[in-house]
Write a protein that holds these residues in place. Sequence first.
Motif, PDB file in Angstrom:
ATOM      1  N   GLN A  88      62.589 -15.009   9.382  1.00 56.63           N
ATOM      2  CA  GLN A  88      62.771 -14.326  10.659  1.00 56.63           C
ATOM      3  C   GLN A  88      63.992 -13.415  10.576  1.00 56.63           C
ATOM      4  OE1 GLN A  88      61.961 -16.635  14.181  1.00 56.63           O
ATOM      5  NE2 GLN A  88      63.503 -15.528  15.350  1.00 56.63           N
ATOM      6  N   LEU A  89      63.812 -12.177  10.956  1.00 54.64           N
ATOM      7  CA  LEU A  89      64.855 -11.167  10.825  1.00 54.64           C
ATOM      8  C   LEU A  89      65.728 -11.116  12.074  1.00 54.64           C
ATOM      9  CD1 LEU A  89      66.029  -8.749   9.199  1.00 54.64           C
ATOM     10  CD2 LEU A  89      64.294  -7.311  10.287  1.00 54.64           C
ATOM     11  N   ARG A  90      65.157 -10.679  13.194  1.00 51.68           N
ATOM     12  CA  ARG A  90      65.855 -10.652  14.477  1.00 51.68           C
ATOM     13  C   ARG A  90      64.847 -10.308  15.568  1.00 51.68           C
ATOM     14  NH1 ARG A  90      70.226  -5.829  14.336  1.00 51.68           N
ATOM     15  NH2 ARG A  90      70.756  -6.745  12.323  1.00 51.68           N
ATOM     16  N   THR A  91      65.311 -10.298  16.809  1.00 48.37           N
ATOM     17  CA  THR A  91      64.472  -9.959  17.951  1.00 48.37           C
ATOM     18  C   THR A  91      64.864  -8.574  18.455  1.00 48.37           C
ATOM     19  OG1 THR A  91      64.243 -12.278  18.570  1.00 48.37           O
ATOM     20  CG2 THR A  91      63.781 -10.655  20.268  1.00 48.37           C
ATOM     21  N   TYR A  92      63.849  -7.767  18.784  1.00 48.55           N
ATOM     22  CA  TYR A  92      64.069  -6.416  19.282  1.00 48.55           C
ATOM     23  C   TYR A  92      63.579  -6.345  20.722  1.00 48.55           C
ATOM     24  CZ  TYR A  92      65.050  -5.443  14.442  1.00 48.55           C
ATOM     25  OH  TYR A  92      65.615  -5.466  13.189  1.00 48.55           O
ATOM     26  N   SER A  93      64.477  -5.995  21.639  1.00 48.08           N
ATOM     27  CA  SER A  93      64.158  -6.136  23.060  1.00 48.08           C
ATOM     28  C   SER A  93      64.602  -4.954  23.907  1.00 48.08           C
ATOM     29  CB  SER A  93      64.800  -7.415  23.611  1.00 48.08           C
ATOM     30  OG  SER A  93      66.205  -7.405  23.429  1.00 48.08           O
ATOM     31  N   GLU A  94      64.843  -3.801  23.299  1.00 46.11           N
ATOM     32  CA  GLU A  94      65.212  -2.634  24.103  1.00 46.11           C
ATOM     33  C   GLU A  94      64.090  -2.331  25.104  1.00 46.11           C
ATOM     34  OE1 GLU A  94      68.076  -0.905  24.221  1.00 46.11           O
ATOM     35  OE2 GLU A  94      68.806  -2.513  22.922  1.00 46.11           O
ATOM     36  N   PRO A  95      64.416  -2.035  26.374  1.00 45.73           N
ATOM     37  CA  PRO A  95      63.393  -1.904  27.421  1.00 45.73           C
ATOM     38  C   PRO A  95      62.320  -0.858  27.141  1.00 45.73           C
ATOM     39  CG  PRO A  95      65.577  -2.069  28.392  1.00 45.73           C
ATOM     40  CD  PRO A  95      65.784  -1.926  26.925  1.00 45.73           C
ATOM     41  N   ASP A  96      62.652   0.244  26.475  1.00 49.68           N
ATOM     42  CA  ASP A  96      61.702   1.343  26.307  1.00 49.68           C
ATOM     43  C   ASP A  96      61.173   1.461  24.881  1.00 49.68           C
ATOM     44  OD1 ASP A  96      62.019   2.097  29.002  1.00 49.68           O
ATOM     45  OD2 ASP A  96      63.856   3.176  28.495  1.00 49.68           O
ATOM     46  N   ARG A  97      61.175   0.381  24.127  1.00 48.35           N
ATOM     47  CA  ARG A  97      60.755   0.471  22.730  1.00 48.35           C
ATOM     48  C   ARG A  97      59.245   0.642  22.578  1.00 48.35           C
ATOM     49  NH1 ARG A  97      58.909  -4.097  20.473  1.00 48.35           N
ATOM     50  NH2 ARG A  97      59.578  -3.349  18.434  1.00 48.35           N
ATOM     51  N   ASP A  98      58.474   0.337  23.615  1.00 48.34           N
ATOM     52  CA  ASP A  98      57.018   0.502  23.582  1.00 48.34           C
ATOM     53  C   ASP A  98      56.613   1.244  24.854  1.00 48.34           C
ATOM     54  OD1 ASP A  98      54.148   0.051  23.879  1.00 48.34           O
ATOM     55  OD2 ASP A  98      54.341  -1.488  22.334  1.00 48.34           O
ATOM     56  N   PRO A  99      55.898   2.373  24.743  1.00 46.32           N
ATOM     57  CA  PRO A  99      55.564   3.151  25.941  1.00 46.32           C
ATOM     58  C   PRO A  99      54.523   2.493  26.835  1.00 46.32           C
ATOM     59  CG  PRO A  99      54.526   4.115  24.001  1.00 46.32           C
ATOM     60  CD  PRO A  99      55.437   3.038  23.511  1.00 46.32           C
ATOM     61  N   ARG A 100      53.879   1.433  26.394  1.00 41.29           N
ATOM     62  CA  ARG A 100      52.826   0.816  27.191  1.00 41.29           C
ATOM     63  C   ARG A 100      53.370  -0.115  28.264  1.00 41.29           C
ATOM     64  NH1 ARG A 100      49.659  -1.225  21.882  1.00 41.29           N
ATOM     65  NH2 ARG A 100      51.848  -1.653  21.404  1.00 41.29           N
ATOM     66  N   MET A 101      54.374  -0.887  27.904  1.00 39.51           N
ATOM     67  CA  MET A 101      54.933  -1.871  28.827  1.00 39.51           C
ATOM     68  C   MET A 101      56.191  -2.445  28.183  1.00 39.51           C
ATOM     69  SD  MET A 101      52.363  -5.154  28.200  1.00 39.51           S
ATOM     70  CE  MET A 101      53.280  -6.177  29.341  1.00 39.51           C
ATOM     71  N   ARG A 102      56.851  -3.346  28.886  1.00 34.68           N
ATOM     72  CA  ARG A 102      58.019  -4.017  28.319  1.00 34.68           C
ATOM     73  C   ARG A 102      57.528  -4.967  27.229  1.00 34.68           C
ATOM     74  NH1 ARG A 102      63.280  -5.999  29.701  1.00 34.68           N
ATOM     75  NH2 ARG A 102      64.180  -6.420  27.647  1.00 34.68           N
ATOM     76  N   VAL A 103      58.007  -4.755  25.995  1.00 32.33           N
ATOM     77  CA  VAL A 103      57.566  -5.541  24.841  1.00 32.33           C
ATOM     78  C   VAL A 103      58.793  -6.012  24.068  1.00 32.33           C
ATOM     79  CG1 VAL A 103      56.339  -5.500  22.646  1.00 32.33           C
ATOM     80  CG2 VAL A 103      55.351  -4.355  24.622  1.00 32.33           C
ATOM     81  N   VAL A 104      58.846  -7.296  23.817  1.00 34.43           N
ATOM     82  CA  VAL A 104      59.887  -7.895  22.981  1.00 34.43           C
ATOM     83  C   VAL A 104      59.236  -8.305  21.659  1.00 34.43           C
ATOM     84  CG1 VAL A 104      61.475  -9.834  22.717  1.00 34.43           C
ATOM     85  CG2 VAL A 104      61.228  -8.706  24.941  1.00 34.43           C
ATOM     86  N   SER A 105      59.827  -7.893  20.548  1.00 31.73           N
ATOM     87  CA  SER A 105      59.227  -8.175  19.243  1.00 31.73           C
ATOM     88  C   SER A 105      60.115  -9.079  18.406  1.00 31.73           C
ATOM     89  CB  SER A 105      58.965  -6.872  18.477  1.00 31.73           C
ATOM     90  OG  SER A 105      58.302  -7.143  17.260  1.00 31.73           O
ATOM     91  N   VAL A 106      59.483 -10.051  17.761  1.00 37.27           N
ATOM     92  CA  VAL A 106      60.145 -10.912  16.786  1.00 37.27           C
ATOM     93  C   VAL A 106      59.750 -10.379  15.402  1.00 37.27           C
ATOM     94  CG1 VAL A 106      60.441 -13.247  15.911  1.00 37.27           C
ATOM     95  CG2 VAL A 106      59.962 -12.871  18.348  1.00 37.27           C
TER      96      VAL A 106
END
Length: 247
Positions: A88-106
């Motif tokens: 596991q690297l890290r979590t990416y949670s910037e609000p506008d990282r996906d134009p479809r909706m709020r998406v948090v990525s592991v």
Amino acid sequence: MNGEPAPGYDPYAFEPFAVTVDLAVFTVRAGALHVLLIRRGQDPYAGAWALPGGFVLPRESAETAARRELAEETGLAPDLVAALHLEQLRTYSEPDRDPRMRVVSVAFTALVPDMPEPAAEGGGDADGAGWLPVGTADGLAFDHAVILAHARERIRSKLEYTCLATAFCPPEFTLGELQAVYETVWDTSLDRPNFRRKVLATPGFVEAVPGAARLTGGRGKPAALYRPGPATALHPPLLRPTEGHPR
């Protein structure tokens, strides 16, 4: 404890968001560091290269989703994907990282030898997949260029304190072949005598193959052969050169 919401708790009081996984999987091919990418078949970023990944299903863990998405999008055999050591690297949670909706990525990463070609046609929402030299992986979808940079730094660090580099060498290898792996992943040139001294001074890193040698070109004498030693971690670590310090 039984999975029911606590009294007075309103799950709809919070804005919903999705959880995804992204994978930066590296290997060494033809003397260059490659990363496994998929070509997106759908908007957003249709036609762009991206890291394999996708949405975590309601009853999945992030790691289970990562392995499922990797197999689906690349066509790699499920048993091969199941055996990969994902970190596991890290979590990416910037609000506008996906134009479809709020998406948090592991995000997960791995550096693995002997990886086959992925399925050319891709799967899931992928329109193809392939191994690309890291230096040519431009214009990635979403924030995947940032994830790729972080993952590359992680695997560079991994070679400092583990014996992973020997997995990219033949069963019996010269110290020059081992040095080439480090130079490829670290993207730098190393001083040959200094590298040799550090490797041989690290307990359990490599073992000499008695009486074995290989011609490596030129007019010099054949180079001694080595095989992986019993160690899994390097003590002391084999540190990358820094600016102003000898390599």
